[in-house]
Structure formats: C-alpha cells, structure tokens
Enzyme design. Structure first.
Site, PDB file in Angstrom:
ATOM      1  N   TYR A 101       0.862  -1.307  -0.023  1.00  0.00           N
ATOM      2  CA  TYR A 101       0.043   0.206   0.035  1.00  0.00           C
ATOM      3  C   TYR A 101       0.903   1.320   0.069  1.00  0.00           C
ATOM      4  O   TYR A 101       1.862   1.290   0.768  1.00  0.00           O
ATOM      5  CB  TYR A 101      -0.941   0.072   1.294  1.00  0.00           C
ATOM      6  N   GLU A 189      -3.696   7.619  -4.092  1.00  0.00           N
ATOM      7  CA  GLU A 189      -3.237   6.180  -3.497  1.00  0.00           C
ATOM      8  C   GLU A 189      -3.058   5.099  -4.488  1.00  0.00           C
ATOM      9  O   GLU A 189      -3.632   5.068  -5.480  1.00  0.00           O
ATOM     10  CB  GLU A 189      -4.433   5.917  -2.582  1.00  0.00           C
TER      11      GLU A 189
END
Ligand code: GDP
Ligand code: MN
Length: 386
Positions: A101, A189
C-alpha cells in the site's frame, strides 16, 4: 471529486509511476479488441467510484480476447453498491508477487501531507489501520521541501522492501507526491503497488480525490467528472453554484450562508421538525439562482413545507423574493411556504411575497415553528404579519 482508477493511473504515469498497459472499453467488443492488441492475459476491471470491486465480482482475469469479451459482457451493466458499471478497464494482467500500500493524504492536525506505506497492500487500508496500526509506516512531508529521498527510503525500509527495489520505490513515491501536489489532490493512493514476479514495481490500482475548490485551475480534471455519482438534483445544484445536500426530513430549507443553513436546521429540529436538505444559495444570489434552488427543493417528493431563511447583506431580499415568485410561476405546487427575510431591502422583499400570499415571519424561531406546523398539516397557516 473522485477520479476513476484509469484516470488516476494515467495521471500517475505522467509522473513516472509504472502502470500496466491497457485501455478503457464501454462494450464487450471493444474489450475484445483491447485484449487482442495487448496479446496476453488481461484483467477486466469495472470502473466505478467505490472500493472493494474485487470482492463484488467486478474484477476478473481473462486468458484470451474471447474470454475478455465474455467477462466484459458480465461486468458491464453489473450493479455494484448501487452503481451501474458503464466502463471497464482492460489491463495486461500483472504477475503479482507481493502487494504494497502506498498513499498520501493531508494530515489536518499537522497541516502537512503525510505519506503512508504498508506491506499489507491490496486489502482495505482502513482495516489495517484499525487492527494492526503498527503495520503502517508514515512520514510527514514539509510542503516547502517536498518528499525527500531519505523519507522515501525510510518508508521502503519500514515496510521491509528488498534492498534492490528501494531506488525504484523512491521514484514511485516522489512521482505520487508530485501528482498529488500538482493536481491539488486531497488523496492519492496506489493499492496495491505490486512487486511482480520478475522483481518490478507496478501500480495495479489507483485512486485520487481532487479538491473541488481547485477545479477552476484544472480544466482537464474538471472534465473527467463522472456525473453518474451525482443525483440530477445535485448536478443541477452544482451547475448553479449552490451547495446542496439532500436529507431525509420533510422541511425544505433555502438559506444564504453555510453557517446560517446549519443554524436553520438546528432550529427546525428544535421545534420538532426534520430538514429535507441543506441548501446554501451563497452570497449575492440572483433571482434565477433562487429559482433553481426552489425547483431543486420541490423536486423532492418528501418535502411538505419550505422554509426560506434569508439574511440580506450582499444578497438583496427583494431579489430573493422575486426569484421565489419566478420559480413559483413555473412550478405547479401546493407545498406551503414561509419566508423570513431580514436585512438589505427586507421590507420590499416581504411586500412582494405578501402580495403573493406567502406566509412571512420576522424571526427565525417564528419561521421554524410555522414551517413545522405547515409540514404537520401540509396546510398554509395564516400569516402572523406580512
Ligand atoms: P479494488 O478491489 O477495487 O481495490 O480493486 P484492485 O484493482 O485493487 O484489485 C483488487 C485485487 O485484485 C488486487 O489486490 C489483486 O489481488 C487483484 N488483481 C487486480 N489486478 C490484478 C492482476 O492484473 N493480476 C492479478 N493476478 N490479480 C489482480
Ligand atoms: Mn485496490
């Protein structure tokens, strides 16, 4: 404003972030052609503005163009969390070794962007943050210095990334930071950023939120808006520069100023009513804007009464009154209404409305009580003063 995965990834790619080859299709045949052009195994991904598409069946692998067409046919038209899939992204399938992530948001407490990384990629990061917060590594970025190389390395080492990948990771991190800053994003993101079987980094998913207040200087981004996520009323409100949020109650409220709109909702609730919406017509609203606002309020079938609470300053009460009547000329409605107008040209405003037999009030408390009573009986109450 939320961007789709393919839009976010294309932006990231401009800043040197590696993304899979691929393109967007709106029909199964188009998906087949893209798969044929890529000439390898592909992943067909629904493009809708909600997360968790994988779990919902909105992401599937296809081995050849035939299968890509079949899978796209299944996914297009699918309903995921109330949204209909109208586009799919057909990307070359990634050979995934591990999922990382990497994301950036504004930390409001620190007044700085914060970049976060975790070895627990692919899954919902909110879940990781809740259950194992120690698995998320963060660095705060000084806006004047930008993301520094040592900070990117700190993230890489913090998530236990192999040494030979650290340099590439730092490039991805600075690309993401640059994309975030230059596009006035509030979030950027990559989840997952994958390490492929042959040891390369690849952004498999992408997400960006753009600050609506900055869209005036990003025409290219403003055009990417997917109006599907807005109700027709929200879209009309945005076009007229109104702030509108639909709520579940039955008293429609038209107010100038966000703070006053909040206070109006509180007072309505205090007298036992439930607001049907939050609506701020802003300062200096012209009659056509007022008319649009009233049309939007009355298009909600739950609305049993309308309360106008206008504090005249730059906004002129007579202008608002004319807008109300203009809208009522077009709309056939028997919903009762009460107006509280104070400030600039309020007498003139009240006179205009009284002539049209609209109930008026001199205080907010009085107006709210009348609106609540009207909604209960859905009958106009006689005016206290006019
Ligand atoms: P999301 O569910 O909406 O977040 O969509 P993602 O694009 O993040 O995909 C969800 C998951 O599907 C990823 O975490 C991967 O595990 C898997 N996935 C996505 N793309 C590929 C791909 O190209 N190849 C493989 N093998 N898996 C993929
Ligand atoms: Mn994802």
């Amino acid at each position: 404003m939320k961007l789709h995965e393919y839009q976010s990834k294309r932006i990231f790619a401009r800043y040197g972030v590696p993304i899979p080859q691929g393109d967007v299709a709106t029909t199964p045949e188009e998906a087949r052609r893209i798969a044929a052009r890529l000439g390898k195994r592909v992943v067909v991904k629904s493009q809708i503005l909600v997360g968790g598409r994988g779990k919902a069946g909105g992401i599937r692998l296809a081995n050849d163009p035939d299968e890509a067409e079949e899978v796209a046919d299944d996914i297009l038209g699918m309903e995921i969390k109330g949204l209909t899939v109208k586009k799919v992204l057909v990307d070359e399938a990634a050979d995934i070794d591990t999922e990382i992530y990497l994301g950036i948001v504004i930390d409001r407490a620190q007044h700085k962007p914060v970049m976060m990384a975790s070895a627990e990629g692919g899954v919902e990061i909110e879940e990781v943050a809740r259950v194992t917060p120690e698995r998320i590594v963060k660095v705060s970025i000084d806006p004047f210095l930008g993301l520094q190389q040592h900070q990117a390395r700190e993230l890489a080492f913090g998530i236990g990334l192999r040494k030979e990948l650290v340099r590439d990771f730092a490039k991805v991190a600075s690309g993401l930071y640059q994309a975030f800053v230059e596009n006035d994003a509030s979030l950027a993101e990559i989840n997952p950023l994958v390490v492929t079987g042959d040891g390369k980094l690849l952004a498999v998913d992408g997400k960006m939120l753009i600050d609506d207040n900055a869209l005036f200087r990003h025409f290219d981004l403003a055009e990417m808006r997917d109006s599907d996520v807005e109700t027709p009323e929200e879209e009309e409100a945005r076009r007229h520069g109104l702030s509108y949020v639909k709520l579940d109650g039955n008293i429609g409220c038209m107010v100038n100023g966000a703070g006053l709109a909040m206070a109006t909702m509180d007072i309505v609730k205090l007298y036992g009513g439930e607001p049907a919406n939050f609506l701020d017509i802003g300062g200096g609203a012209q009659s056509e804007k007022v008319a649009a606002a009233l049309r939007i309020i009355l298009s909600d079938p739950n609305v049993q009464a309308v309360l106008f609470n206008i504090f005249g300053g730059i906004t002129r009460c007579d202008e608002v009154a004319r807008g109300i009547l203009e809208a009522l000329d077009e709309i056939d409605t028997n919903v009762p209404m009460v107006a509280r107008l104070v400030g600039t040209n309020d007498q003139e405003g009240r006179r205009i409305l009284a002539e049209a037999d609209m109930a008026t009030a001199s205080t907010l408390a009085e107006a709210a009580q009348k609106a609540v009573a009207m909604a209960k009986s859905n009958q106009p109450v006689t005016t206290g003063r006019s």
